[in-house]
Design an enzyme around this catalytic site. Structure first.
Site, PDB file in Angstrom:
ATOM      1  N   HIS A  21      -5.759   5.977   1.795  1.00 42.93           N
ATOM      2  CA  HIS A  21      -5.782   7.163   2.657  1.00 42.93           C
ATOM      3  C   HIS A  21      -7.047   7.997   2.455  1.00 42.93           C
ATOM      4  O   HIS A  21      -7.147   9.100   3.008  1.00 42.93           O
ATOM      5  CB  HIS A  21      -4.551   8.038   2.411  1.00 42.93           C
ATOM      6  N   LYS A  49       6.178   5.656  -0.930  1.00 44.55           N
ATOM      7  CA  LYS A  49       7.096   6.327  -0.009  1.00 44.55           C
ATOM      8  C   LYS A  49       8.546   6.246  -0.488  1.00 44.55           C
ATOM      9  O   LYS A  49       9.402   6.975   0.019  1.00 44.55           O
ATOM     10  CB  LYS A  49       6.974   5.721   1.391  1.00 44.55           C
ATOM     11  N   HIS A  86       0.809  -1.223   0.000  1.00 37.85           N
ATOM     12  CA  HIS A  86       0.000   0.000   0.000  1.00 37.85           C
ATOM     13  C   HIS A  86       0.841   1.271   0.000  1.00 37.85           C
ATOM     14  O   HIS A  86       0.455   2.266  -0.598  1.00 37.85           O
ATOM     15  CB  HIS A  86      -0.950   0.009   1.199  1.00 37.85           C
ATOM     16  N   ASP A  87       1.993   1.257   0.668  1.00 37.93           N
ATOM     17  CA  ASP A  87       2.794   2.476   0.798  1.00 37.93           C
ATOM     18  C   ASP A  87       4.036   2.477  -0.090  1.00 37.93           C
ATOM     19  O   ASP A  87       5.021   3.160   0.237  1.00 37.93           O
ATOM     20  CB  ASP A  87       3.220   2.665   2.261  1.00 37.93           C
TER      21      ASP A  87
END
Length: 261
Positions: free
Chosen positions: A172, A113, A109-110
């Site tokens: 988010h 980053k 999901h991230d």
């Protein structure tokens, strides 16, 4: 009738009949072309699944090295995701395949980053408004990275590709429209993203960070219930997690790196 890939046994195709003795040697020979066709379809699906799993593992490794997230965090949040999805499955008609795919894909999901500057990503303190604006760009970056990763790859299941993209793009978003990047609201946020959001928030609260201690599970659930009441998180997802205390503690005991249960 066996399915083989070179010398490796990959499975079987079973042909059943209601009449005893129906499957004669002659009939079995006649069924061989059908077995071969089915075998090719199965093996193609297996190869696709292996390719997708490899891609997910690579993305997870890169993401973990870049942003300092531990493998334990990813393992926990993936399992929280599966707990929630299993609980919601009867009411929402979620298949076992969907639940398992959500479990496998949640840890990416991230991935965006990777593109966030160190002074923001690794800051050992709460972010300023300007820094948070930079941090929020990880969603769009994640979608871009994923789109490049799958470009030109012929996946057998477009649904799986779309599920991965949804997890990255929408985890988010918040039910009241206050999330990012698109400000989606209510049912406009895919259920998969609402599930992953709750799992991610819970592990973030119950994990130690440079700028905060780990919360107790009960305190984290209480806070998430307040956020659900305020229209931020999906209340059904929060309650599904709240009702799985024993499973949560078992996950935390197994992946104990940063958790204070």
């Amino acid at each position: 009738m066996p399915i083989r890939e070179q010398a490796e046994l990959c499975g079987f195709v079973f042909f059943n009949a209601s009449r005893p003795g129906f499957c004669t040697p002659t009939l079995i020979r006649r069924l061989s072309p059908y077995r071969d066709l089915i075998a090719q379809l199965v093996l193609r699906e297996v190869d696709t699944l292996r390719a997708m799993q490899t891609m997910v593992r690579v993305i997870m490794q890169i993401s973990a090295v870049r942003d300092g997230e531990t493998g334990a965090h990813l393992a926990r949040m993936a399992r929280y995701t599966r707990l929630i999805a299993r609980c919601l499955a009867p009411a929402h008609g979620l298949s076992d395949e969907f639940v398992q795919n959500l479990f496998q894909f949640a840890p990416i999901h991230d991935v965006g980053k990777i593109g966030v500057p160190d002074h923001v990503l690794l800051k050992p303190a709460p972010l300023t408004a300007e820094e948070f604006a930079v941090m929020k760009t990880h969603v769009e970056r994640g979608v871009e990275i994923f789109d490049v990763a799958v470009a030109g790859v012929r996946f057998a299941s477009p649904r799986q590709v779309e599920l991965m993209r949804t997890i990255i793009a929408s985890h988010h978003e918040r039910l009241d429209g206050s999330g990012y990047p698109l400000g989606l609201a209510g049912d406009g946020i895919p259920l998969a993203a609402r599930i992953v959001a709750v799992a991610d928030v819970f592990d973030a609260l119950t994990s130690r960070r440079p700028y905060k201690p780990a919360w107790r599970n009960e305190d984290a659930i209480a806070q998430m219930r307040r956020e659900a009441a305020a229209g931020k998180l999906d209340s059904a997802c929060v309650e599904a997690l709240a009702g799985a205390g024993d499973e949560i503690r078992a996950i935390q005991a197994q992946f104990v790196e940063t958790v204070n249960g």
